[in-house]
Scaffold this motif. Sequence first.
Motif, mmCIF file in Angstrom:
data_model
loop_
_atom_site.group_PDB
_atom_site.id
_atom_site.type_symbol
_atom_site.label_atom_id
_atom_site.label_comp_id
_atom_site.label_asym_id
_atom_site.label_seq_id
_atom_site.Cartn_x
_atom_site.Cartn_y
_atom_site.Cartn_z
ATOM 1 N N ARG A 112 5.631 10.569 -1.332
ATOM 2 C CA ARG A 112 6.196 10.878 -2.638
ATOM 3 C C ARG A 112 5.267 11.808 -3.411
ATOM 4 N NH1 ARG A 112 8.245 5.902 -6.146
ATOM 5 N NH2 ARG A 112 9.573 5.811 -4.289
ATOM 6 N N GLU A 113 3.964 11.550 -3.296
ATOM 7 C CA GLU A 113 2.981 12.409 -3.964
ATOM 8 C C GLU A 113 2.987 13.808 -3.351
ATOM 9 O OE1 GLU A 113 -0.192 13.739 -6.413
ATOM 10 O OE2 GLU A 113 1.360 12.194 -6.581
ATOM 11 N N ARG A 116 5.883 15.631 -4.792
ATOM 12 C CA ARG A 116 5.619 15.983 -6.183
ATOM 13 C C ARG A 116 4.741 17.224 -6.255
ATOM 14 N NH1 ARG A 116 2.030 16.057 -9.893
ATOM 15 N NH2 ARG A 116 0.368 15.298 -8.513
ATOM 16 N N ASP A 119 6.696 20.359 -5.215
ATOM 17 C CA ASP A 119 7.549 20.818 -6.317
ATOM 18 C C ASP A 119 6.728 21.534 -7.381
ATOM 19 O OD1 ASP A 119 9.910 19.875 -5.221
ATOM 20 O OD2 ASP A 119 9.772 17.910 -6.204
#
Length: 267
Positions: A112-113, A116, A119
């Motif tokens: 997930r990191e 992030r 992005d």
Amino acid sequence: MNESILSLRGVVAGYGAGDILKGVDLEVEAGSVTCLIGPNGAGKSTVLKVVSGLLRPREGTVVYKGEPVERRTARDRLLRGIVHVPQDRSLFPAMTVWDNLLMGGYALRDKREVRRRVDAAAEVFPICRERAHEHAGSLSGGEQKQVELARTLVLDPSIVLLDEPSIGLDPRSRARVFESIRAMAAQGRTVLLVEQNARSGLAASDWGAVLETGVVRLVDRGADLLTNPEVARLYLGGDRPALPTSGETAGADAVLTPAPSHPKETP
């Protein structure tokens, strides 16, 4: 001078039996862009390899964030925030642009990191989203370099080492790459770059350092080096005679020795 994030002190390094660096002293200011210029063979790329851990110095120290790191591995330095972008293209040409960005987070366990950070990198380098599903090998040289820089952001670096980022690029692409470098610095990241195109490199930099015969001869503001007549004669066009060595007397027009009171004087 503000606080240094990186210090090289008396660094001697080379390949095989020969030393390319013969006592390099250099301070890199946190949050700045510093450009190394000098003739071929001066040791510019070798400095980057010593900092990133690809080459261990024979003598001297490399201090990063107040800690000696010259004996730490390249992987350890990478995880500590030192990211090296080599001169050669380093993208995976058969993979998409987006997958190349994801590869920047290979050492992170938190997926997930990683997403992030990818992005966030795409916000700084919009081409990564615009061309996300295209093969990286289909991009122009300047576009590929922007993707390479974006991928470094996925590692959340404190300092980025760039080896000849503008090599082989047309003027428009070169300008975009240097704009991207300034954007990285605006985020608070430190950039140390080697650039054969001295004029473009210094124009985009806060500081410049002249490296010749394995030692740093002069450190000054990038803008001041651009207007230094001797630097201009040697590296911004015209004849290129050798700089006087420490044991020689400089000619009347030689101005490469900084005044003792200069804030960025090198030992």
